[in-house]
Every structure is written in C-alpha cells, then in structure tokens.
Design an enzyme around this catalytic site. Structure first.
Site, PDB file in Angstrom:
ATOM      1  N   ARG A  36     -25.408 -56.138   0.340  1.00 34.16           N
ATOM      2  CA  ARG A  36     -24.111 -55.722   0.891  1.00 34.16           C
ATOM      3  C   ARG A  36     -24.287 -54.897   2.171  1.00 34.16           C
ATOM      4  O   ARG A  36     -23.496 -55.017   3.103  1.00 34.16           O
ATOM      5  CB  ARG A  36     -23.351 -54.925  -0.181  1.00 34.16           C
ATOM      6  CG  ARG A  36     -21.916 -54.655   0.200  1.00 34.16           C
ATOM      7  CD  ARG A  36     -21.083 -54.265  -0.999  1.00 34.16           C
ATOM      8  NE  ARG A  36     -19.682 -54.193  -0.620  1.00 34.16           N
ATOM      9  CZ  ARG A  36     -18.970 -53.058  -0.567  1.00 34.16           C
ATOM     10  NH1 ARG A  36     -19.537 -51.911  -0.882  1.00 34.16           N
ATOM     11  NH2 ARG A  36     -17.713 -53.087  -0.212  1.00 34.16           N
ATOM     12  N   HIS A  40     -22.486 -55.938   5.544  1.00 32.91           N
ATOM     13  CA  HIS A  40     -21.565 -55.038   6.254  1.00 32.91           C
ATOM     14  C   HIS A  40     -22.047 -54.737   7.665  1.00 32.91           C
ATOM     15  O   HIS A  40     -21.251 -54.430   8.541  1.00 32.91           O
ATOM     16  CB  HIS A  40     -21.366 -53.740   5.460  1.00 32.91           C
ATOM     17  CG  HIS A  40     -20.334 -53.901   4.388  1.00 32.91           C
ATOM     18  ND1 HIS A  40     -19.626 -52.863   3.852  1.00 32.91           N
ATOM     19  CD2 HIS A  40     -19.878 -55.013   3.750  1.00 32.91           C
ATOM     20  CE1 HIS A  40     -18.784 -53.313   2.932  1.00 32.91           C
ATOM     21  NE2 HIS A  40     -18.934 -54.619   2.847  1.00 32.91           N
ATOM     22  N   HIS A 164     -20.497 -62.614  -4.316  1.00 27.86           N
ATOM     23  CA  HIS A 164     -19.987 -61.865  -5.471  1.00 27.86           C
ATOM     24  C   HIS A 164     -20.483 -62.431  -6.793  1.00 27.86           C
ATOM     25  O   HIS A 164     -20.009 -62.024  -7.844  1.00 27.86           O
ATOM     26  CB  HIS A 164     -18.447 -61.805  -5.429  1.00 27.86           C
ATOM     27  CG  HIS A 164     -17.937 -60.874  -4.375  1.00 27.86           C
ATOM     28  ND1 HIS A 164     -16.625 -60.836  -3.969  1.00 27.86           N
ATOM     29  CD2 HIS A 164     -18.580 -59.920  -3.632  1.00 27.86           C
ATOM     30  CE1 HIS A 164     -16.480 -59.911  -3.018  1.00 27.86           C
ATOM     31  NE2 HIS A 164     -17.645 -59.367  -2.795  1.00 27.86           N
ATOM     32  N   TRP A 180     -18.223 -59.476 -11.366  1.00 30.80           N
ATOM     33  CA  TRP A 180     -17.575 -60.782 -11.289  1.00 30.80           C
ATOM     34  C   TRP A 180     -18.136 -61.779 -12.307  1.00 30.80           C
ATOM     35  O   TRP A 180     -17.485 -62.744 -12.644  1.00 30.80           O
ATOM     36  CB  TRP A 180     -17.767 -61.376  -9.882  1.00 30.80           C
ATOM     37  CG  TRP A 180     -17.067 -60.651  -8.781  1.00 30.80           C
ATOM     38  CD1 TRP A 180     -15.828 -60.938  -8.296  1.00 30.80           C
ATOM     39  CD2 TRP A 180     -17.541 -59.546  -8.011  1.00 30.80           C
ATOM     40  NE1 TRP A 180     -15.507 -60.075  -7.267  1.00 30.80           N
ATOM     41  CE2 TRP A 180     -16.537 -59.208  -7.075  1.00 30.80           C
ATOM     42  CE3 TRP A 180     -18.719 -58.776  -8.016  1.00 30.80           C
ATOM     43  CZ2 TRP A 180     -16.676 -58.164  -6.146  1.00 30.80           C
ATOM     44  CZ3 TRP A 180     -18.859 -57.741  -7.099  1.00 30.80           C
ATOM     45  CH2 TRP A 180     -17.845 -57.445  -6.187  1.00 30.80           C
ATOM     46  N   ASP A 224     -10.713 -62.632  -3.822  1.00 33.36           N
ATOM     47  CA  ASP A 224     -11.434 -63.670  -4.571  1.00 33.36           C
ATOM     48  C   ASP A 224     -10.439 -64.716  -5.074  1.00 33.36           C
ATOM     49  O   ASP A 224     -10.675 -65.925  -4.979  1.00 33.36           O
ATOM     50  CB  ASP A 224     -12.164 -63.061  -5.785  1.00 33.36           C
ATOM     51  CG  ASP A 224     -13.241 -62.055  -5.397  1.00 33.36           C
ATOM     52  OD1 ASP A 224     -14.055 -62.375  -4.514  1.00 33.36           O
ATOM     53  OD2 ASP A 224     -13.248 -60.936  -5.965  1.00 33.36           O
TER      54      ASP A 224
END
Ligand code: HEM
Length: 405
Positions: A36, A40, A164, A180, A224
C-alpha cells in the site's frame, strides 16, 4: 528481472532477502501495508502535468506525509530503514517501490516488472497536493476520475483493485474495519470471487458506511462495490473471478506501470532494453569459465573479453570467482599473466583473498599474497582476510597471511 547498465549494482536476490527479513519476522507480517505504501506513492500521479508519482519519495515530506489517506504507513518506511542503510546506492523511492513488488510476490502473487532509477527529493517542494488518492466512500465515477488522471483504463482499475485480496481496513486509520477475504495474507483472486458470490449488505455499526457479508466478518468498501454495480467494470470482475492467471497477468502489468508513474524512462520496464554487446557477453563467459577453472577456455575468451570487468550484480571479477573455488592455475593466470587487480572488493567488501581464506585454499592464498593483495581491506562484516580465516577455522591460512603482513 533484467538489469540494464543504468541500473545500480545490486544483487537482486540478496536485496529481496533483506526486504523479506525486514517485512516478515517474529514481530510482524507487513507485506500488505508495504504494497500500500508503494501504491500510495504512485497513486498521486497526474498525467496532465507529470506531478506526483513514485519518483522523489515525497511521502517523507509535508503535506503528503500527513495526508489522511497515508495514516499508519510510516511504520513500513521505518521497517525498511536498515535495508536502506545497507544499500545506500538505492534511493528510498526505489526501495519503497521494490518492496511493494516483492511483498506481492512473498504473498504468492506475481512479481510485477520493475526497474530501478528513481531519485529522492531533498525537500517537499514537489509534493503533490493532498486529496489525490481515491475516497473509499464514493462510486464508479470517482474511481474513473482518479485513475484516468493517472492514465489507467477500466480494465486496469479493476485489476489494481484486486490488491484488496490482501490486507485489511483498520477503524483507527480509515474509519473502515475488516478484511476483504478470509486469507488476507495470501494474494489470489478471492477478492473478485467474494464480490460476486457473497450477498453483501450495509454493515450495521457506528463507523463509516461499508458492506458486510451475512456472517458480519468480511468487508467491502463502497468503491469495491462499484466494481460490480457498474456494468463496464463488472465484466472484468467476472473475468478475474473465473481466471486467476489472467488476473495475475493484468495486475502485474498495471502495478508495474503504477510503480513508474512520474519517473524517468530508465524506470520503465517496458522501455527498450539495450542488448548486451559482444564484449559484455564475452566478459560474462570469461568469468563463468574462471569459476570453473577452465584454463583453455579462459585463454580463448580473454581475446575478446574485458578480463578486468566486474559482474554488475555482485561486483565480482574473474579472480574472485576462481579464488572462491580454489582453482590454483586459473588464479595464477589471472593474477600474474593478466594482472587482475587483487584489491577489487565485491559488493560484500570481499577481495579474492577473503574468498580463498574463508575456504582455506592455501595455494591460492599464496598466489594472491604474492600478487600484493592489501591485507588490511575489510569486508562488510569488518573482517580482514586473516580474521576471516580464523573465524572459519583455517589456522594454517591465517598464519600464512599473518606472516606475509
Ligand atoms: C480503488 C480505490 C481504492 C480505495 C478507495 C482504497 C481504499 C483503501 C482503504 C480505505 C484501506 C484501509 C486502510 C486502513 O484502514 O488501514 C485500504 C487498504 C489497502 N489497500 Fe486500498 N484502496 C484502493 C485501491 C487500492 C489499490 C490499487 C491497491 C494496490 C494495488 C490497494 C491496496 C491496499 C492494501 C494492500 C490495503 C491493506 C493495507 C493493510 O493491511 O494495512 N488499494 N485501501
């Protein structure tokens, strides 16, 4: 993974092991969050003016460092601190992007195509404004707006969202809570299967609006859910749910592209890789036959190769290779006839004498002493060849080196 001449001299496998040890240890399994961090840093890119992206490692500076979307990410940057110190030739920007890629591989996913070449900014002048990363509370239009700005199409948006399949939301960081999938440390296509197969309903709680499954254990964010509500997105969700190999292929390509947004061309894995020259090939062959101690072949390749050349990924020359395996005649030929410099240190700081001393190759040690190796050179563990010989119990060799000093 290929390396071109403008890539830093790094042993990729050794670097991967260091990153693995930094991210996966008795205290943590930080692979999802490493992935992540990298996303980012790339996800701020704006193709309209070239601002943002993984180059510069701007997430170290204000205002990006305190963008709400980056809450909790500094811990991974700190975990990589020691790796950074050990590999000063790699920028932080490269290290974050590389760590994200290998984290995916460590979790069972594909290794996205990757090349080094990013540099670190010295201040926050080039920080993109905050608020460029996607807002999980929104829908399909917002996703397109944000990802089209970076240069991604519908199919790439869906593939990337498959990130995810790992990790989880933390109420303290984002106001959302839960994972998830049931295996949040395993990179696979279960995120897409869950999207289609589970009956999602709004979660009854005090936190941000999100969806939950009938057992109230898993989560889906509004963004999502947009992937199955929007017909054009849904087509890709269905393809990836049915075909994990296709998901890996498309995810890998899109993530590789994400990692070089805003970067110089040398970071682009799809840019043309210059083919190795005949001389480079001869150099590689020369070192290879030196490693096997094949004197006849060494003489043959020496006609076209630059015999002094070091291997870019390890910093080792032919003398290192022959000395390591204790090939007496090959070492004699290299040190006395071809006059290779015995003081070349590889990326671990070892000279050929370190290698010969470690394995107790006494005759090779003598040739290297006669060739004038500097006995005070230390490797990255701070050891001279003599200290290394003692460490490995090669007392006769240690004595021989001591006598020469
Ligand atoms: C599509 C738009 C996206 C939105 C709105 C979004 C939003 C979020 C949010 C709200 C979290 C929870 C953060 C926390 O509470 O700790 C999260 C976590 C995460 N996201 Fe995304 N994300 C998006 C795309 C992506 C992409 C493209 C990737 C990677 C390819 C990705 C990888 C991850 C991972 C691995 C985590 C878990 C981190 C952890 O376990 O700490 N996300 N995302």
């Amino acid at each position: 993974m290929s390396q071109t001449t403008n890539q830093p001299a790094v042993n990729i496998e050794a670097l991967k092991s260091e990153v693995r040890a930094a991210l996966i240890n008795q205290k943590s399994f930080a692979c999802p969050i490493a992935m992540r961090v990298a996303w980012h840093s790339g996800g701020t890119y704006d193709q309209a003016d070239g601002s943002g992206g993984t180059d510069g490692a701007t997430m170290r500076f204000e205002p990006e460092i305190s963008d709400d979307a980056n809450a909790g990410l500094s811990i991974v940057r700190d975990m990589l601190h020691l790796v950074q110190k050990k590999y000063p030739q790699i920028s932080q920007a490269d290290l974050w992007a590389f760590a994200g890629c290998v984290a995916i591989e460590f979790m069972g996913g594909p290794m996205p195509p990757f090349k080094f070449g990013r540099t670190d900014d010295s201040d926050g002048k080039n920080c993109p404004p905050n608020g460029r990363l996607p807002d999980a509370a929104q829908g399909a239009d917002h996703l397109r707006e944000v990802f089209n700005r970076m240069g991604f199409n519908d199919q790439e948006i869906v593939a990337l969202s498959g990130g995810h399949s790992v990790g989880r939301c933390h109420a303290v960081r984002s106001g959302f809570d839960g994972a998830w999938t049931n295996n949040p440390l395993e990179f696979d296509n279960s995120y897409f299967k869950n999207l289609l197969e589970i009956e999602w309903k709004p979660k009854d709680w005090d936190g941000n609006f999100q969806y939950t499954d009938p057992t109230d254990t898993l989560l889906m964010l509004p963004t999502d859910m947009a992937l199955i509500e929007d017909a054009a997105f849904r087509v890709h969700v269905e393809k990836y749910a049915a075909d994990q190999e296709l998901f890996f292929k498309d995810f890998s390509a899109a993530y590789g592209k994400l990692m070089c947004l805003g970067c110089p061309e040398q970071c682009d894995p799809s840019a043309e890789v210059p083919t190795a020259s005949a001389k480079t090939i001869a150099g590689e062959e020369f070192r290879e036959v030196a490693m096997h101690g094949s004197l006849g072949l060494m003489r043959r390749f020496a006609k076209t190769a630059d015999v002094h050349e070091v291997e870019p990924t390890s910093g080792r020359n032919a003398l290192h290779k022959a000395a390591f395996w204790g090939h007496i005649e090959a070492v004699r030929y290299l040190a006395t006839e071809l006059k290779l410099d015995p003081n070349v240190q590889d990326l671990m700081g070892d000279t050929a004498l370190h290698d010969a001393a470690r394995f107790g190759h006494a005759e090779v040690v003598q040739i290297l002493l006669d060739a004038g190796t500097d006995l005070h050179l230390t490797n990255s563990a701070g050891m001279t060849p003599r200290v290394l010989a003692i460490e490995y119990g090669k007392d006769d060799v240690a004595e021989r080196i001591g006598a020469a000093g």
